[in-house]
Design a protein around this motif. Structure first.
Motif, PDB file in Angstrom:
ATOM      1  N   ALA A 143       0.828  -1.196   0.000  1.00 35.20           N
ATOM      2  CA  ALA A 143       0.000   0.000   0.000  1.00 35.20           C
ATOM      3  C   ALA A 143       0.868   1.253   0.000  1.00 35.20           C
ATOM      4  O   ALA A 143       1.945   1.274   0.592  1.00 35.20           O
ATOM      5  CB  ALA A 143      -0.921  -0.011   1.216  1.00 35.20           C
ATOM      6  N   LEU A 144       0.371   2.296  -0.662  1.00 37.35           N
ATOM      7  CA  LEU A 144       1.131   3.545  -0.747  1.00 37.35           C
ATOM      8  C   LEU A 144       0.364   4.745  -0.202  1.00 37.35           C
ATOM      9  O   LEU A 144       0.922   5.560   0.541  1.00 37.35           O
ATOM     10  CB  LEU A 144       1.534   3.829  -2.200  1.00 37.35           C
ATOM     11  N   THR A 145      -0.900   4.862  -0.552  1.00 43.53           N
ATOM     12  CA  THR A 145      -1.645   6.079  -0.233  1.00 43.53           C
ATOM     13  C   THR A 145      -1.682   6.365   1.262  1.00 43.53           C
ATOM     14  O   THR A 145      -1.278   7.448   1.714  1.00 43.53           O
ATOM     15  CB  THR A 145      -3.088   6.000  -0.771  1.00 43.53           C
ATOM     16  N   ALA A 146      -2.166   5.413   2.049  1.00 46.59           N
ATOM     17  CA  ALA A 146      -2.288   5.630   3.493  1.00 46.59           C
ATOM     18  C   ALA A 146      -0.932   5.849   4.164  1.00 46.59           C
ATOM     19  O   ALA A 146      -0.771   6.790   4.958  1.00 46.59           O
ATOM     20  CB  ALA A 146      -3.035   4.463   4.143  1.00 46.59           C
ATOM     21  N   PRO A 147       0.098   5.011   3.885  1.00 48.43           N
ATOM     22  CA  PRO A 147       1.396   5.252   4.522  1.00 48.43           C
ATOM     23  C   PRO A 147       2.034   6.592   4.148  1.00 48.43           C
ATOM     24  O   PRO A 147       2.607   7.273   5.000  1.00 48.43           O
ATOM     25  CB  PRO A 147       2.252   4.080   4.035  1.00 48.43           C
ATOM     26  N   VAL A 148       1.929   6.972   2.873  1.00 50.11           N
ATOM     27  CA  VAL A 148       2.544   8.230   2.438  1.00 50.11           C
ATOM     28  C   VAL A 148       1.831   9.419   3.069  1.00 50.11           C
ATOM     29  O   VAL A 148       2.475  10.348   3.599  1.00 50.11           O
ATOM     30  CB  VAL A 148       2.531   8.337   0.903  1.00 50.11           C
ATOM     31  N   LEU A 149       0.505   9.406   3.035  1.00 46.99           N
ATOM     32  CA  LEU A 149      -0.256  10.501   3.634  1.00 46.99           C
ATOM     33  C   LEU A 149      -0.051  10.537   5.146  1.00 46.99           C
ATOM     34  O   LEU A 149       0.036  11.624   5.743  1.00 46.99           O
ATOM     35  CB  LEU A 149      -1.736  10.362   3.301  1.00 46.99           C
ATOM     36  N   GLY A 150       0.015   9.379   5.764  1.00 48.73           N
ATOM     37  CA  GLY A 150       0.251   9.326   7.212  1.00 48.73           C
ATOM     38  C   GLY A 150       1.612   9.883   7.584  1.00 48.73           C
ATOM     39  O   GLY A 150       1.748  10.633   8.562  1.00 48.73           O
ATOM     40  N   THR A 151       2.629   9.536   6.798  1.00 46.00           N
ATOM     41  CA  THR A 151       3.971  10.072   7.057  1.00 46.00           C
ATOM     42  C   THR A 151       3.999  11.585   6.888  1.00 46.00           C
ATOM     43  O   THR A 151       4.610  12.307   7.694  1.00 46.00           O
ATOM     44  CB  THR A 151       4.990   9.418   6.102  1.00 46.00           C
ATOM     45  N   ALA A 152       3.337  12.079   5.839  1.00 51.40           N
ATOM     46  CA  ALA A 152       3.281  13.528   5.620  1.00 51.40           C
ATOM     47  C   ALA A 152       2.556  14.229   6.761  1.00 51.40           C
ATOM     48  O   ALA A 152       2.976  15.305   7.218  1.00 51.40           O
ATOM     49  CB  ALA A 152       2.592  13.826   4.292  1.00 51.40           C
ATOM     50  N   ALA A 153       1.478  13.620   7.254  1.00 49.10           N
ATOM     51  CA  ALA A 153       0.724  14.221   8.354  1.00 49.10           C
ATOM     52  C   ALA A 153       1.558  14.276   9.629  1.00 49.10           C
ATOM     53  O   ALA A 153       1.568  15.298  10.329  1.00 49.10           O
ATOM     54  CB  ALA A 153      -0.562  13.433   8.599  1.00 49.10           C
ATOM     55  N   TRP A 154       2.241  13.193   9.943  1.00 45.69           N
ATOM     56  CA  TRP A 154       3.117  13.192  11.127  1.00 45.69           C
ATOM     57  C   TRP A 154       4.211  14.245  10.993  1.00 45.69           C
ATOM     58  O   TRP A 154       4.519  14.966  11.949  1.00 45.69           O
ATOM     59  CB  TRP A 154       3.746  11.815  11.312  1.00 45.69           C
ATOM     60  N   THR A 155       4.803  14.332   9.806  1.00 45.01           N
ATOM     61  CA  THR A 155       5.889  15.299   9.599  1.00 45.01           C
ATOM     62  C   THR A 155       5.402  16.725   9.799  1.00 45.01           C
ATOM     63  O   THR A 155       6.032  17.525  10.504  1.00 45.01           O
ATOM     64  CB  THR A 155       6.478  15.140   8.190  1.00 45.01           C
TER      65      THR A 155
END
Length: 276
Positions: free
Chosen positions: A242-254
């Motif tokens: 999966a890409l969408t959820a992990p990438v968006l989650g990482t961006a949100a945390w950052t």
């Protein structure tokens, strides 16, 4: 493992003031260069941020590589290598925070404050130097992982995305390091409030094992762990997943962590600059 600043503090050599004041960009670049030189010359920093993660990579592959391949039919290096790359950025929080704390207490900061220099250059230079260091170490660890089977299989754009996620994660780590260093009263506080949380977040992530391997009651916490999200994003960009959820989650945390740390660090830094 704890990291302590060793050896003499590297001097900051800024250009002498002339008819025009030192530009913010030039001063930031000089300080960033100092940060990088300080890292290269400090054996403890090299051990913590380079040697130790690589040792983890080889030891865990030797211990669990065959087991994971036989039980899950998965090449373990594809899951482990992204986590080790993140570990190099995560471990930099401690070394960066202690180095920054030492600068403030050793007189380097007071010397800069007495110069005709925009003090924002110190912060920009510190963050810029740390960013270059984090990305350089990430590339080095990725190349070493390539020798034991780690591969990119989704094309050049995915490779750029891979290191883009590392850059986001590194930005968050740098912001944390600056905020902790400016708030802490002594290095022991830095070690206490950085080392244990980062260790727990790393161990309780889906980087070592899939989310399904954790007990049901703890999976929600593991799934939103910033290390889990970033590791899953890197695994998806390098191979599959999966890409969408992990990438968006990482961006949100950052964005969230960086915003909070920036607010704390800005207030504390302003107090230091005004200090008589």
């Amino acid at each position: 493992m704890t990291a302590q600043a060793t050896g003499p503090v590297a001097p900051v050599v800024l250009p002498s003031p002339s008819s025009e004041p030192t530009t913010l960009t030039r001063a930031s670049a000089i300080i960033a260069g100092r940060v990088i030189r300080q890292f290269v010359r400090n054996r403890m920093m090299l051990i913590v941020t380079v040697a130790f993660p690589l040792l983890q990579l080889f030891m865990l592959l030797a211990a669990f590589g065959v087991l994971v391949r036989d039980t899950q039919d998965v090449d373990y290096v594809r899951r482990l290598a992204p986590l080790i790359v993140l570990t190099t950025a995560f471990s930099s929080i401690l070394t960066t925070a202690i180095a920054l704390w030492s600068d403030i207490r050793s007189g380097v900061f007071d010397r800069l404050r007495a110069m005709p220099l925009d003090m924002r250059a110190y912060v920009f230079g510190r963050i810029g130097g740390d960013f270059v260091r984090i990305m350089g170490v990430a590339v080095l660890v990725t190349l070493v992982a390539h020798t034991v089977g780690f591969r990119f299989s989704r094309g050049p754009l995915a490779v750029l995305g891979f290191f883009g996620i590392v850059a986001l994660f590194g930005m968050m780590c740098s912001a944390l390091a600056v905020a902790v260093a400016l708030v802490a009263q002594h290095p022991g506080i830095i070690v206490r409030y950085v080392q244990m949380p980062t260790l727990v977040l790393t161990l309780m992530s889906s980087g070592y094992v899939p989310l399904e391997a954790f007990p049901h009651w703890i999976r929600p916490a593991v799934s939103v762990n910033p290390v889990s999200l970033a590791a899953d994003a890197l695994a998806g960009l390098s191979h599959r997943g999966a890409l969408t959820a992990p990438v968006l989650g990482t961006a949100a945390w950052t964005l969230g962590v960086t915003a909070v740390c920036t607010a704390v660090a800005t207030r504390r830094f302003a107090m230091l600059v005004k200090r008589g």
